[in-house]
Design a protein around this motif. Structure first.
Motif, PDB file in Angstrom:
ATOM      1  N   ILE A   1       0.810  -1.151   0.018  1.00 59.70           N
ATOM      2  CA  ILE A   1      -0.025  -0.002   0.076  1.00 59.70           C
ATOM      3  C   ILE A   1       0.827   1.171   0.048  1.00 59.70           C
ATOM      4  O   ILE A   1       0.518   2.325  -0.813  1.00 59.70           O
ATOM      5  CB  ILE A   1      -0.996   0.082   1.148  1.00 59.70           C
ATOM      6  N   PRO A   2       1.954   1.392   0.879  1.00 65.36           N
ATOM      7  CA  PRO A   2       2.526   2.512   0.840  1.00 65.36           C
ATOM      8  C   PRO A   2       3.440   2.759  -0.459  1.00 65.36           C
ATOM      9  O   PRO A   2       3.577   3.929  -1.071  1.00 65.36           O
ATOM     10  CB  PRO A   2       3.863   2.371   1.909  1.00 65.36           C
ATOM     11  N   MET A   3       3.813   1.688  -1.255  1.00 62.57           N
ATOM     12  CA  MET A   3       4.442   1.833  -2.569  1.00 62.57           C
ATOM     13  C   MET A   3       3.440   2.422  -3.371  1.00 62.57           C
ATOM     14  O   MET A   3       3.898   3.114  -4.436  1.00 62.57           O
ATOM     15  CB  MET A   3       5.169   0.394  -2.886  1.00 62.57           C
ATOM     16  N   LEU A   4       2.256   1.729  -3.516  1.00 63.38           N
ATOM     17  CA  LEU A   4       1.452   1.926  -4.607  1.00 63.38           C
ATOM     18  C   LEU A   4       1.127   3.615  -4.303  1.00 63.38           C
ATOM     19  O   LEU A   4       0.650   4.157  -5.324  1.00 63.38           O
ATOM     20  CB  LEU A   4       0.162   1.041  -4.436  1.00 63.38           C
ATOM     21  N   GLY A   5       0.951   3.924  -2.887  1.00 65.62           N
ATOM     22  CA  GLY A   5       0.534   5.181  -2.545  1.00 65.62           C
ATOM     23  C   GLY A   5       1.402   6.152  -2.973  1.00 65.62           C
ATOM     24  O   GLY A   5       1.135   7.268  -3.666  1.00 65.62           O
ATOM     25  N   ALA A   6       2.914   5.767  -3.126  1.00 61.86           N
ATOM     26  CA  ALA A   6       3.753   6.833  -3.701  1.00 61.86           C
ATOM     27  C   ALA A   6       3.770   6.943  -5.254  1.00 61.86           C
ATOM     28  O   ALA A   6       4.031   8.013  -5.443  1.00 61.86           O
ATOM     29  CB  ALA A   6       5.276   6.139  -3.180  1.00 61.86           C
ATOM     30  N   ALA A   7       3.541   5.742  -5.593  1.00 61.86           N
ATOM     31  CA  ALA A   7       3.405   5.933  -7.098  1.00 61.86           C
ATOM     32  C   ALA A   7       2.047   6.618  -7.409  1.00 61.86           C
ATOM     33  O   ALA A   7       2.352   7.708  -8.611  1.00 61.86           O
ATOM     34  CB  ALA A   7       3.252   4.564  -7.802  1.00 61.86           C
ATOM     35  N   GLY A   8       1.189   6.544  -6.744  1.00 60.43           N
ATOM     36  CA  GLY A   8      -0.148   7.321  -6.972  1.00 60.43           C
ATOM     37  C   GLY A   8      -0.026   9.072  -6.732  1.00 60.43           C
ATOM     38  O   GLY A   8      -0.477   9.738  -7.565  1.00 60.43           O
ATOM     39  N   ALA A   9       0.697   9.353  -5.624  1.00 57.25           N
ATOM     40  CA  ALA A   9       1.055  10.475  -5.344  1.00 57.25           C
ATOM     41  C   ALA A   9       1.929  11.277  -6.313  1.00 57.25           C
ATOM     42  O   ALA A   9       1.882  12.603  -6.657  1.00 57.25           O
ATOM     43  CB  ALA A   9       1.770  10.569  -3.961  1.00 57.25           C
ATOM     44  N   SER A  10       2.792  10.512  -6.954  1.00 59.11           N
ATOM     45  CA  SER A  10       3.871  11.232  -7.940  1.00 59.11           C
ATOM     46  C   SER A  10       3.176  11.201  -9.487  1.00 59.11           C
ATOM     47  O   SER A  10       3.811  11.897 -10.036  1.00 59.11           O
ATOM     48  CB  SER A  10       5.218  10.300  -8.050  1.00 59.11           C
ATOM     49  N   SER A  11       1.894  10.707  -9.693  1.00 59.84           N
ATOM     50  CA  SER A  11       1.390  10.672 -10.717  1.00 59.84           C
ATOM     51  C   SER A  11      -0.143  11.407 -10.638  1.00 59.84           C
ATOM     52  O   SER A  11      -0.184  12.285 -11.088  1.00 59.84           O
ATOM     53  CB  SER A  11       1.166   9.269 -11.385  1.00 59.84           C
ATOM     54  N   VAL A  12      -1.114  10.510 -10.113  1.00 54.30           N
ATOM     55  CA  VAL A  12      -2.380  10.872 -10.037  1.00 54.30           C
ATOM     56  C   VAL A  12      -2.470  12.257  -9.271  1.00 54.30           C
ATOM     57  O   VAL A  12      -3.226  13.214  -9.667  1.00 54.30           O
ATOM     58  CB  VAL A  12      -3.294   9.688  -9.449  1.00 54.30           C
ATOM     59  N   GLY A  13      -1.783  11.958  -8.014  1.00 53.56           N
ATOM     60  CA  GLY A  13      -1.784  13.064  -7.043  1.00 53.56           C
ATOM     61  C   GLY A  13      -1.359  14.409  -7.531  1.00 53.56           C
ATOM     62  O   GLY A  13      -2.076  15.483  -7.409  1.00 53.56           O
ATOM     63  N   ARG A  14      -0.121  14.229  -8.313  1.00 52.13           N
ATOM     64  CA  ARG A  14       0.265  15.765  -9.053  1.00 52.13           C
ATOM     65  C   ARG A  14      -0.407  16.147 -10.107  1.00 52.13           C
ATOM     66  O   ARG A  14      -0.656  17.378 -10.194  1.00 52.13           O
ATOM     67  CB  ARG A  14       1.652  15.325  -9.382  1.00 52.13           C
ATOM     68  N   PHE A  15      -1.214  15.042 -10.712  1.00 58.26           N
ATOM     69  CA  PHE A  15      -2.005  15.621 -11.829  1.00 58.26           C
ATOM     70  C   PHE A  15      -3.310  16.322 -11.335  1.00 58.26           C
ATOM     71  O   PHE A  15      -3.990  17.445 -11.826  1.00 58.26           O
ATOM     72  CB  PHE A  15      -2.426  14.502 -12.676  1.00 58.26           C
ATOM     73  N   VAL A  16      -4.006  16.045 -10.280  1.00 59.82           N
ATOM     74  CA  VAL A  16      -5.128  16.563  -9.631  1.00 59.82           C
ATOM     75  C   VAL A  16      -4.471  17.893  -9.043  1.00 59.82           C
ATOM     76  O   VAL A  16      -5.226  18.934  -9.210  1.00 59.82           O
ATOM     77  CB  VAL A  16      -5.684  15.698  -8.500  1.00 59.82           C
TER      78      VAL A  16
END
Length: 302
Positions: free
Chosen positions: A227-242
């Protein structure tokens, strides 16, 4: 004698009129008691679970019947006892139910004022003001005001801070802005896909998680690591896009104006003379497209 919400002014000058925040503000503040309970549950999940198992349906309903009105009353009272006023020399904010606190923000020490609108605030048509004040550890804020009132107050405070007289500050309005750059959503999405950080975390997860499963055969261990790994990947992609959606940069007498955000919309200003360092970053996969990321270190800002 003075009317409620009006304070005596200096002789020859108009009285100081105190104003309240937007009427939807109690809905925001009513969450405070609920947040305390949620914080306790997160801090001690075992204890929270034991307490919940002991509660009967009747007790739980009675507890909710007490908690919800108490939270609503807290939100209303905290809003009712919060006032702000603009005087000749300062922005004055009075808060507190039992213990009164008055913040005196000198107008000449205001460096920048940002207007932000979280998603629910945009739906309700309200916004918050964040004030960047010289010598303050964190930004003071007024939340919430009507969106139009927030922009008008921002323009007035910046005009007053720039030295305009109180009588003319209302008429000055917001300084004009000229657009310098806009990053289209498509370009932003491609740039994030070409950023190594997202793929590094996905690669680490693809390698590490099967190894963990082979070594432990424990689903909880795999989830705890994955979960932390996927969360980091999401934060650097989806999170930044939003967060960086529709990134627009403009130039005005106040400084650089930055507007961005898909869900939470932010209107920020970087005052002239506050930029301490400028860095040009060229990720490897961006170079063939000629793209560069500009990073600024701004005094007093994170």
């Amino acid at each position: 004698m003075t009317a409620p919400g009006v304070q005596e002014g200096v002789t020859g000058r108009p009285p100081v009129v105190e104003r309240r925040l937007h009427p939807v503000t109690p809905l925001r503040r009513a969450w405070a008691p609920v947040a305390v309970l949620m914080g306790w549950a997160v801090h001690d999940p075992d204890g929270a679970q034991r307490q919940l198992t002991r509660l009967t349906t009747t007790t739980l309903l009675l507890g909710l019947a007490v908690l919800i009105p108490a939270a609503a009353l807290y939100g209303f009272l905290s809003w009712w006892f919060t006032h702000f006023a603009v005087t000749d020399s300062e922005l004055r904010v009075r808060t507190g139910l039992l213990f009164r606190r008055t913040a005196h923000i000198r107008l000449e020490r205001i460096q920048a004022i940002d207007v932000t609108q979280p998603l629910l605030a945009r739906v309700a048509g309200v916004a918050k003001l964040k004030l960047d004040v010289i010598g303050a550890d964190k930004k003071d804020e007024l939340a919430f005001l009507g969106a139009g009132e927030a922009r008008a107050l921002r323009a007035e405070l910046l005009a007053r801070a720039a030295g305009f007289a109180p009588e003319t500050a209302h008429e000055v309005g917001e300084a004009p802005s000229q657009r310098m750059l806009r990053v289209p959503p498509g370009v932003l999405a491609v740039s994030l896909l070409l950023t190594a950080a997202t793929w590094v975390w996905l690669l680490v997860a693809a390698v590490a998680l099967p190894l963990l499963w082979t070594a432990t055969h424990s689903l909880w261990t795999v989830l705890a690591a994955g979960i932390p790994m996927l969360g980091a990947a999401g934060a650097s992609s989806v999170g930044r896009f939003v967060a960086e959606y529709d990134w627009t940069l403009g130039e005005s007498p106040d400084g650089l104006r930055i507007d961005h955000g898909l869900l939470d919309r932010a209107h920020e200003t970087v005052p002239p003379g506050r930029v301490q360092t400028v860095r040009l970053v060229e990720p490897l996969l961006w170079r063939r497209r000629g793209w560069v990321r500009v990073e600024l270190d701004v005094a007093g800002s994170s």
